[in-house]
Scaffold this motif. Sequence first.
Motif, mmCIF file in Angstrom:
data_model
loop_
_atom_site.group_PDB
_atom_site.id
_atom_site.type_symbol
_atom_site.label_atom_id
_atom_site.label_comp_id
_atom_site.label_asym_id
_atom_site.label_seq_id
_atom_site.Cartn_x
_atom_site.Cartn_y
_atom_site.Cartn_z
ATOM 1 N N ARG A 133 0.813 -1.211 0.000
ATOM 2 C CA ARG A 133 0.000 0.000 0.000
ATOM 3 C C ARG A 133 0.844 1.258 0.000
ATOM 4 N NH1 ARG A 133 -1.759 3.752 -0.905
ATOM 5 N NH2 ARG A 133 -3.699 4.824 -0.367
ATOM 6 N N ASP A 189 -0.862 -9.140 -8.928
ATOM 7 C CA ASP A 189 -1.974 -8.266 -8.563
ATOM 8 C C ASP A 189 -1.558 -6.810 -8.744
ATOM 9 O OD1 ASP A 189 -3.996 -6.846 -7.317
ATOM 10 O OD2 ASP A 189 -3.990 -8.029 -5.488
ATOM 11 N N THR A 237 -7.167 8.591 -2.847
ATOM 12 C CA THR A 237 -6.360 7.474 -3.326
ATOM 13 C C THR A 237 -5.403 7.869 -4.428
ATOM 14 O OG1 THR A 237 -7.924 6.773 -5.046
ATOM 15 C CG2 THR A 237 -8.294 5.935 -2.806
ATOM 16 N N THR A 289 -3.135 -4.094 -7.796
ATOM 17 C CA THR A 289 -3.852 -3.173 -6.913
ATOM 18 C C THR A 289 -2.968 -2.060 -6.383
ATOM 19 O OG1 THR A 289 -5.381 -4.926 -6.249
ATOM 20 C CG2 THR A 289 -5.223 -3.005 -4.796
ATOM 21 N N TYR A 290 -1.750 -2.389 -6.037
ATOM 22 C CA TYR A 290 -0.896 -1.403 -5.384
ATOM 23 C C TYR A 290 0.174 -0.812 -6.292
ATOM 24 C CZ TYR A 290 -3.046 -3.787 -1.461
ATOM 25 O OH TYR A 290 -3.958 -4.342 -0.588
ATOM 26 N N VAL A 297 -6.393 -9.144 -7.463
ATOM 27 C CA VAL A 297 -6.990 -8.738 -8.730
ATOM 28 C C VAL A 297 -6.177 -9.337 -9.871
ATOM 29 C CG1 VAL A 297 -7.486 -6.775 -10.235
ATOM 30 C CG2 VAL A 297 -7.880 -6.597 -7.762
ATOM 31 N N ARG A 335 -6.986 1.500 -10.517
ATOM 32 C CA ARG A 335 -8.433 1.436 -10.327
ATOM 33 C C ARG A 335 -9.003 0.395 -11.280
ATOM 34 N NH1 ARG A 335 -11.578 6.520 -12.935
ATOM 35 N NH2 ARG A 335 -10.125 7.149 -14.574
ATOM 36 N N ALA A 336 -9.731 -0.532 -10.690
ATOM 37 C CA ALA A 336 -10.235 -1.659 -11.458
ATOM 38 C C ALA A 336 -11.305 -1.230 -12.447
ATOM 39 C CB ALA A 336 -10.776 -2.727 -10.516
#
Length: 456
Positions: free
Chosen positions: A6, A46, A102, A48-49, A35, A91-92
Amino acid sequence: MLTAARLGATALAGLLLAGAAAAPALADTPAPSPVTPPAALYGKGDPTYDGVWRQSLALTALASAKVVPAPAAVDWLTGQQCADGGWPSFRASTAQACDPKTEDSNATAVALQALTALGGHQDAVAKGIGWLKANQNADGSWAYNPGNPGDANSTGLAVTALTAAHTDPASVAKAGRTAWDGLAAFQLGCTAPADGRGAFAYQPAPDGTLAGNDLATAQAALAAAGGALPVTTTDRLDAAPAALACPAGSTEKTVPHAQSAEAAGAYLVARLGANGQHLMLTMPGAQPTADLNATSWAVLALIRSGHPHQAAAAADWLAGNGYTWAAKGKNGTDPAAAATLLMVAEAAKLDPYNFGGTNLVQLLLDAGPAAAKTPAAAASAASANPDGTKAPGSGITEADDNGGFSPIWLVGVGLLVGIGGGLMISLNRRRQAAAAAAAPAGDAPADEPTRDDVQS
């Protein structure tokens, strides 16, 4: 506990090395489900980060190698931009509006540099620069996420983005404090111990004192030298970086901008020399390990500031030890690591198709969507060694056909052998992998998308 992923590349390394606790407060937030990365994204992990981070570095590095990436890869990056001009880490769903909290200065800074290197994205770049200006802190610095105290890594990255977009950092100010002022607040001056002068701290300690941080110094030094990604330079100096001159009794806490890059470079040269031509990562409760990410940024900073001779041995150390970091992560090829090494190879004038035995261009190409166009050199390298370019993690050329030595290193090899045989590159792939296995798997922490993998 703050999650490594993160915090992002720069923020994480700074927090771990400096022992700070001023970052996005997500200590009790449960980890989300992994993800699956979209097909247009580089890397299998993934996103995400680190999705925007790794995509931006990959596109920048490929642009420096004269590769025309797949349009889908570029469209994915531009599609991640928020309406206000900033980028989040990932962002998905782009159908939903961004949460401003964010948005991430590190992701925004590298996205801007990627789009500038690719060319043809003036509107997106202008919006991104507008976001950086709007989210500058009152002291001239930038935080990882808006609304938090600034840090040297994020400020350095923001300044390199401004430079890439041909925006003078001296003209970007908040409350009368320019971007250069913001960067200067983190650099150790004449009141620091002699071996720390010129370094940058990640953030000040609660009492205001500064402690040098190697990654922060490397990323801030590139900014101070007027650099941006990908790194190029035409100014090549024979002398080593000039250490900060401090007259006896000097009480100057800050370093003048004109001396900033040289002072930081002198600090980095000393740190590289003390550790066998690489920098070290120290995490609480763990043994220090080689920090390939920080070492890479140090090489880029030194080359940009006109000191390729002083960067040559570290570049060759990376050639001899970078394969595992770039190609053998938890999810195979780490695109951020491979891209960073590719930019090092290009800046240091080493062979990116045989960097200590690794074909970095093919390694990165295999980690993402098929490129629209590759240079003749890429096809030639692949044709010469088809077994070395089949899949992510296997972009290796013949170990006995090593082109990963810089000309400067070859000229000085006799002298360097006298200093220490540990600087010589092992041309045996197994020995490379064993040596690199002790190094962090990622922008330096673990295999999860961290700033070792992600580290800005």
